[in-house]
Design an enzyme around this catalytic site. Sequence first.
Site, PDB file in Angstrom:
ATOM      1  N   ARG A  48       0.817  -1.219   0.000  1.00 25.06           N
ATOM      2  CA  ARG A  48       0.000   0.000   0.000  1.00 25.06           C
ATOM      3  C   ARG A  48       0.847   1.264   0.000  1.00 25.06           C
ATOM      4  NH1 ARG A  48      -1.458   2.987   3.827  1.00 25.06           N
ATOM      5  NH2 ARG A  48      -1.519   1.415   5.458  1.00 25.06           N
ATOM      6  N   TYR A 102     -12.880  14.317 -19.408  1.00 22.22           N
ATOM      7  CA  TYR A 102     -13.296  12.929 -19.198  1.00 22.22           C
ATOM      8  C   TYR A 102     -14.382  12.896 -18.106  1.00 22.22           C
ATOM      9  CZ  TYR A 102     -13.102   8.149 -17.534  1.00 22.22           C
ATOM     10  OH  TYR A 102     -13.443   6.894 -17.127  1.00 22.22           O
ATOM     11  N   ASP A 174      -3.830  15.702 -18.450  1.00 24.34           N
ATOM     12  CA  ASP A 174      -4.171  14.292 -18.584  1.00 24.34           C
ATOM     13  C   ASP A 174      -3.732  13.891 -19.997  1.00 24.34           C
ATOM     14  OD1 ASP A 174      -5.461  11.887 -19.227  1.00 24.34           O
ATOM     15  OD2 ASP A 174      -7.179  12.314 -17.932  1.00 24.34           O
ATOM     16  N   LYS A 199      -5.546   2.469 -20.655  1.00 23.78           N
ATOM     17  CA  LYS A 199      -5.721   2.698 -22.086  1.00 23.78           C
ATOM     18  C   LYS A 199      -4.438   2.340 -22.848  1.00 23.78           C
ATOM     19  CE  LYS A 199      -9.511   4.229 -20.272  1.00 23.78           C
ATOM     20  NZ  LYS A 199      -9.750   5.628 -19.952  1.00 23.78           N
TER      21      LYS A 199
HETATM   22  C1  LIG Z   1     -10.293   6.359 -18.820  1.00 31.71           C
HETATM   23  C2  LIG Z   1      -9.813   7.741 -18.550  1.00 31.71           C
HETATM   24  C3  LIG Z   1      -9.582   8.195 -17.243  1.00 31.71           C
HETATM   25  C4  LIG Z   1      -9.892   7.353 -16.016  1.00 31.71           C
HETATM   26  O1  LIG Z   1      -9.069   6.245 -15.952  1.00 31.71           O
HETATM   27  P1  LIG Z   1      -9.451   4.863 -15.170  1.00 31.71           P
HETATM   28  O2  LIG Z   1      -8.229   4.044 -15.398  1.00 31.71           O
HETATM   29  O3  LIG Z   1     -10.686   4.322 -15.804  1.00 31.71           O
HETATM   30  O4  LIG Z   1      -9.662   5.240 -13.742  1.00 31.71           O
HETATM   31  C5  LIG Z   1      -9.086   9.472 -17.078  1.00 31.71           C
HETATM   32  N1  LIG Z   1      -8.839  10.271 -18.130  1.00 31.71           N
HETATM   33  C6  LIG Z   1      -9.053   9.877 -19.390  1.00 31.71           C
HETATM   34  C7  LIG Z   1      -8.760  10.813 -20.513  1.00 31.71           C
HETATM   35  C8  LIG Z   1      -9.550   8.605 -19.661  1.00 31.71           C
HETATM   36  O5  LIG Z   1      -9.773   8.223 -20.927  1.00 31.71           O
END
Ligand SMILES: *Cc1c(COP(=O)(O)O)cnc(C)c1O
Length: 382
Positions: A48, A102, A174, A199
């Site tokens: 953790r 998002y 992001d 992703k």
């Molecule tokens: C999917 C996504 C997130 C969130 O990510 P998780 O792994 O599902 O928590 C944040 N920002 C963008 C641009 C995303 O496509």
Amino acid sequence: MVDRIETRVVHAGEPEPRIEGSVRMPIFQSAMFEYSGETESETLAYIRLNNTPNQTVLGRKLADLEGGDAALVCASGMSAISSTLFTLLAPGDHLMVQDCLYGGTHDLLTRDLPRLGIELSRIDSSDPGSWEAALRPQTKAIYVETISNPLMHVCELEAIAEFARSRGLVSLVDNTFASPINFRPFEWGFDVSLHSATKYLNGHSDIVAGVVIGSAEQVEQIRHTANRFGGTLDPHTCFLLHRGLATLALRVGRQNSNALALARFLEQNPAVARVSYPGLESHPQHALASRLLDGFGGMLNVELEGGLESARAFMRRIRIPVKAPSLGGVESLVTRPATTSHAGMSPEERARAGIGDGLIRISVGIEAIEDLTADFGQALAG
Ligand SMILES: *Cc1c(COP(=O)(O)O)cnc(C)c1O
């Protein structure tokens, strides 16, 4: 000599010497680690606390790929984003955010931050005049996405980072949609880069993970917050992400070329009203995207002539792409944002945001481009 990113995705950050000679990083499936004698609690290794071998090796690799000092892997993209925002912001602070973000981030910002007395202003990321107008004495940070979902808007990234620097704000981006193959935020002046590693970074649609990259000091503070919140990535999932990362440059390179070819193909099709892809000359920020990005990414979307009916018929006929949300995996995916990611908005709100009923979002995979164009061609001919 600094190796190119295609080499670094394979070799950067790996343990030296290799552990027991193991070519791949072994999985340290142990919650805690033994220490000899008295020690400071800071040096205790525990999953953790984000300081066990699989977590730290992955952090070194990810920091290297984006050119940041340090990186922290988290249990999800949202864990990375929330741990970061809760580290940087305190009651009374003000945050400037891009107007279309998002959905999960939007919910965090609008549901959780106000309860803590943190205020928000939305800005048009293409209009610097709106940034100055939103600035307050309490403003701490500015938050944007490299390429926004679902409309593929490319933010004035360099100008945003420069604005933040000159006003003493922390700039956060992001970078999920671009990945470090297509955009490296620190080269353009950003302070913090965030990813949903679910992703492109992992790329196989089989785990959920997140990353935050920044200065050593910032990442250490964020690690302490993440340790208290508990959103930690377990060693086995670290191993999967590490394995996925090895092919990041190959996958994203192929996704860039497949998406550009598919976008050009769709633009010529009479059943298609509009294609949004930053690599097309018709995209409003094409010149900006060409200057900032090394590739235009694997995401695009199309608005079909005939709206809802055509979109439904297309979804019935399309054969190769999987009908599923999310993005960035090796398989192509198609969704209709009006019924999935943006179903929570009213039809009027969607129309205002430019999300029509005939809008189809495509995450382009690594399949043969000839098969993809043939399949899209037959699905649109229906
Ligand atoms: C999917 C996504 C997130 C969130 O990510 P998780 O792994 O599902 O928590 C944040 N920002 C963008 C641009 C995303 O496509």
